[in-house]
Motif scaffolding. Structure first.
Motif, PDB file in Angstrom:
ATOM      1  N   THR A 188      96.242  47.999  13.165  1.00  0.00           N
ATOM      2  CA  THR A 188      94.931  47.770  13.788  1.00  0.00           C
ATOM      3  C   THR A 188      93.896  48.631  13.080  1.00  0.00           C
ATOM      4  OG1 THR A 188      95.153  49.529  15.435  1.00  0.00           O
ATOM      5  CG2 THR A 188      95.967  47.335  16.051  1.00  0.00           C
ATOM      6  N   HIS A 189      92.626  48.318  13.322  1.00  0.00           N
ATOM      7  CA  HIS A 189      91.538  49.164  12.820  1.00  0.00           C
ATOM      8  C   HIS A 189      90.334  49.036  13.747  1.00  0.00           C
ATOM      9  CE1 HIS A 189      90.283  45.304  10.960  1.00  0.00           C
ATOM     10  NE2 HIS A 189      89.061  45.804  11.061  1.00  0.00           N
ATOM     11  N   TRP A 190      89.479  50.052  13.683  1.00  0.00           N
ATOM     12  CA  TRP A 190      88.242  50.063  14.469  1.00  0.00           C
ATOM     13  C   TRP A 190      87.138  49.348  13.705  1.00  0.00           C
ATOM     14  CZ3 TRP A 190      88.151  51.185  19.396  1.00  0.00           C
ATOM     15  CH2 TRP A 190      89.096  52.062  19.922  1.00  0.00           C
ATOM     16  N   THR A 191      86.321  48.618  14.432  1.00  0.00           N
ATOM     17  CA  THR A 191      85.130  47.996  13.866  1.00  0.00           C
ATOM     18  C   THR A 191      83.988  48.195  14.862  1.00  0.00           C
ATOM     19  OG1 THR A 191      84.278  46.001  12.789  1.00  0.00           O
ATOM     20  CG2 THR A 191      85.523  45.670  14.815  1.00  0.00           C
ATOM     21  N   TYR A 192      82.775  47.852  14.467  1.00  0.00           N
ATOM     22  CA  TYR A 192      81.589  48.033  15.297  1.00  0.00           C
ATOM     23  C   TYR A 192      80.966  46.665  15.536  1.00  0.00           C
ATOM     24  CZ  TYR A 192      77.396  50.464  16.982  1.00  0.00           C
ATOM     25  OH  TYR A 192      76.370  50.951  17.750  1.00  0.00           O
ATOM     26  N   MET A 193      80.870  46.270  16.797  1.00  0.00           N
ATOM     27  CA  MET A 193      80.324  44.959  17.152  1.00  0.00           C
ATOM     28  C   MET A 193      79.372  45.096  18.330  1.00  0.00           C
ATOM     29  SD  MET A 193      83.798  42.616  17.107  1.00  0.00           S
ATOM     30  CE  MET A 193      82.906  41.119  17.527  1.00  0.00           C
ATOM     31  N   GLY A 194      78.160  44.627  18.163  1.00  0.00           N
ATOM     32  CA  GLY A 194      77.216  44.600  19.280  1.00  0.00           C
ATOM     33  C   GLY A 194      77.004  45.931  19.962  1.00  0.00           C
ATOM     34  N   GLY A 195      77.029  47.023  19.202  1.00  0.00           N
ATOM     35  CA  GLY A 195      76.807  48.344  19.791  1.00  0.00           C
ATOM     36  C   GLY A 195      78.053  48.957  20.403  1.00  0.00           C
ATOM     37  N   ASN A 196      79.213  48.348  20.186  1.00  0.00           N
ATOM     38  CA  ASN A 196      80.467  48.836  20.744  1.00  0.00           C
ATOM     39  C   ASN A 196      81.501  49.020  19.641  1.00  0.00           C
ATOM     40  OD1 ASN A 196      79.748  48.409  23.675  1.00  0.00           O
ATOM     41  ND2 ASN A 196      79.490  46.359  22.878  1.00  0.00           N
ATOM     42  N   TYR A 197      82.445  49.930  19.889  1.00  0.00           N
ATOM     43  CA  TYR A 197      83.565  50.116  18.978  1.00  0.00           C
ATOM     44  C   TYR A 197      84.724  49.274  19.490  1.00  0.00           C
ATOM     45  CZ  TYR A 197      80.918  53.943  17.027  1.00  0.00           C
ATOM     46  OH  TYR A 197      79.936  54.690  16.419  1.00  0.00           O
ATOM     47  N   VAL A 198      85.298  48.471  18.591  1.00  0.00           N
ATOM     48  CA  VAL A 198      86.318  47.506  18.980  1.00  0.00           C
ATOM     49  C   VAL A 198      87.557  47.709  18.115  1.00  0.00           C
ATOM     50  CG1 VAL A 198      86.790  45.048  19.302  1.00  0.00           C
ATOM     51  CG2 VAL A 198      84.450  45.891  19.555  1.00  0.00           C
ATOM     52  N   LEU A 199      88.711  47.859  18.758  1.00  0.00           N
ATOM     53  CA  LEU A 199      89.979  47.990  18.047  1.00  0.00           C
ATOM     54  C   LEU A 199      90.584  46.598  17.923  1.00  0.00           C
ATOM     55  CD1 LEU A 199      92.020  50.045  16.854  1.00  0.00           C
ATOM     56  CD2 LEU A 199      93.158  50.010  19.088  1.00  0.00           C
ATOM     57  N   ILE A 200      90.794  46.155  16.674  1.00  0.00           N
ATOM     58  CA  ILE A 200      91.289  44.798  16.437  1.00  0.00           C
ATOM     59  C   ILE A 200      92.525  44.821  15.540  1.00  0.00           C
ATOM     60  CG2 ILE A 200      89.052  43.686  16.764  1.00  0.00           C
ATOM     61  CD1 ILE A 200      88.737  43.532  13.752  1.00  0.00           C
ATOM     62  N   GLY A 201      93.340  43.782  15.683  1.00  0.00           N
ATOM     63  CA  GLY A 201      94.525  43.636  14.845  1.00  0.00           C
ATOM     64  C   GLY A 201      94.136  43.260  13.434  1.00  0.00           C
ATOM     65  N   ASP A 202      94.792  43.876  12.437  1.00  0.00           N
ATOM     66  CA  ASP A 202      94.493  43.594  11.032  1.00  0.00           C
ATOM     67  C   ASP A 202      94.812  42.148  10.665  1.00  0.00           C
ATOM     68  OD1 ASP A 202      93.724  46.238  10.652  1.00  0.00           O
ATOM     69  OD2 ASP A 202      95.698  46.853   9.910  1.00  0.00           O
ATOM     70  N   ILE A 214      79.082  41.695  24.575  1.00  0.00           N
ATOM     71  CA  ILE A 214      78.437  40.570  23.896  1.00  0.00           C
ATOM     72  C   ILE A 214      78.028  41.027  22.504  1.00  0.00           C
ATOM     73  CG2 ILE A 214      76.466  39.000  23.869  1.00  0.00           C
ATOM     74  CD1 ILE A 214      76.558  39.070  26.937  1.00  0.00           C
ATOM     75  N   ALA A 215      78.389  40.232  21.496  1.00  0.00           N
ATOM     76  CA  ALA A 215      78.003  40.497  20.109  1.00  0.00           C
ATOM     77  C   ALA A 215      77.848  39.157  19.410  1.00  0.00           C
ATOM     78  CB  ALA A 215      79.060  41.341  19.400  1.00  0.00           C
ATOM     79  N   ASP A 216      76.897  39.076  18.520  1.00  0.00           N
ATOM     80  CA  ASP A 216      76.664  37.842  17.760  1.00  0.00           C
ATOM     81  C   ASP A 216      76.480  36.634  18.694  1.00  0.00           C
ATOM     82  OD1 ASP A 216      77.058  39.384  15.454  1.00  0.00           O
ATOM     83  OD2 ASP A 216      79.199  38.971  15.450  1.00  0.00           O
ATOM     84  N   PHE A 217      75.788  36.854  19.808  1.00  0.00           N
ATOM     85  CA  PHE A 217      75.497  35.814  20.796  1.00  0.00           C
ATOM     86  C   PHE A 217      76.758  35.212  21.413  1.00  0.00           C
ATOM     87  CE2 PHE A 217      72.079  35.823  17.643  1.00  0.00           C
ATOM     88  CZ  PHE A 217      71.020  36.179  18.445  1.00  0.00           C
ATOM     89  N   THR A 218      77.850  35.998  21.429  1.00  0.00           N
ATOM     90  CA  THR A 218      79.131  35.540  21.965  1.00  0.00           C
ATOM     91  C   THR A 218      79.681  36.588  22.918  1.00  0.00           C
ATOM     92  OG1 THR A 218      79.557  34.415  19.867  1.00  0.00           O
ATOM     93  CG2 THR A 218      81.435  34.702  21.331  1.00  0.00           C
ATOM     94  N   HIS A 219      80.292  36.122  23.987  1.00  0.00           N
ATOM     95  CA  HIS A 219      80.928  37.002  24.963  1.00  0.00           C
ATOM     96  C   HIS A 219      82.378  37.230  24.534  1.00  0.00           C
ATOM     97  CE1 HIS A 219      83.001  37.856  28.829  1.00  0.00           C
ATOM     98  NE2 HIS A 219      81.941  38.621  28.991  1.00  0.00           N
ATOM     99  N   PHE A 220      82.796  38.510  24.410  1.00  0.00           N
ATOM    100  CA  PHE A 220      84.153  38.867  24.010  1.00  0.00           C
ATOM    101  C   PHE A 220      84.813  39.689  25.104  1.00  0.00           C
ATOM    102  CE2 PHE A 220      81.974  38.392  19.916  1.00  0.00           C
ATOM    103  CZ  PHE A 220      82.867  37.596  19.212  1.00  0.00           C
ATOM    104  N   THR A 221      86.123  39.512  25.267  1.00  0.00           N
ATOM    105  CA  THR A 221      86.922  40.318  26.178  1.00  0.00           C
ATOM    106  C   THR A 221      88.183  40.766  25.439  1.00  0.00           C
ATOM    107  OG1 THR A 221      88.114  38.413  27.047  1.00  0.00           O
ATOM    108  CG2 THR A 221      86.134  39.093  28.240  1.00  0.00           C
ATOM    109  N   VAL A 222      88.900  41.713  26.023  1.00  0.00           N
ATOM    110  CA  VAL A 222      90.168  42.153  25.448  1.00  0.00           C
ATOM    111  C   VAL A 222      91.089  40.939  25.356  1.00  0.00           C
ATOM    112  CG1 VAL A 222      92.196  43.608  25.824  1.00  0.00           C
ATOM    113  CG2 VAL A 222      89.917  44.506  26.314  1.00  0.00           C
TER     114      VAL A 222
END
Length: 109
Positions: A78-92, A40-48
């Motif tokens: 892809t690149h790493w970012t930081y969301m809600g206390g977690n490291y997230v690999l996302i497509g550029d 959960i980050a920015d009051f939103t639930h995210f999954t792979v």
């Protein structure tokens, strides 16, 4: 006869307790123990597979020193970012989440 039944009942109960106390999951090692499927980050639930908000695609949120944070090298595009206390690999290009690691991986030895 009654004593035998009581002893048998005791053995059955002890065995059932030992079976239920066994761990239900297989222990993981290395960085796999930090891998997550959702957060959960920015009051939103995210999954792979979800798409992150556009702000995480900006240069400001791009983690370039991923080695210092004990993260694996990002795949091409892809690149790493930081969301809600977690490291997230996302497509550029599309911002789709392909991998999530708990922020505690930073302290992994």
């Amino acid at each position: 006869m009654r004593k035998t039944k009581m002893m048998l009942l005791g053995v059955l109960l002890a065995t059932a307790g030992a079976v239920s106390a066994a761990p239900a999951t297989v222990a993981t090692s290395g960085i796999q123990k930090y891998e997550l499927k959702e957060f959960i980050a920015d009051f939103t639930h995210f999954t792979v597979g979800d798409t992150v908000p556009a702000m995480y695609l900006t240069e400001e949120y791009n983690i370039k020193q991923w080695q210092l944070r004990n993260l694996p090298a990002p795949d091409a595009g892809t690149h790493w970012t930081y969301m809600g206390g977690n490291y997230v690999l996302i497509g550029d290009a599309d911002g789709k989440i392909s991998k999530i690691y708990d922020g505690e991986i930073f302290y992994h030895r």
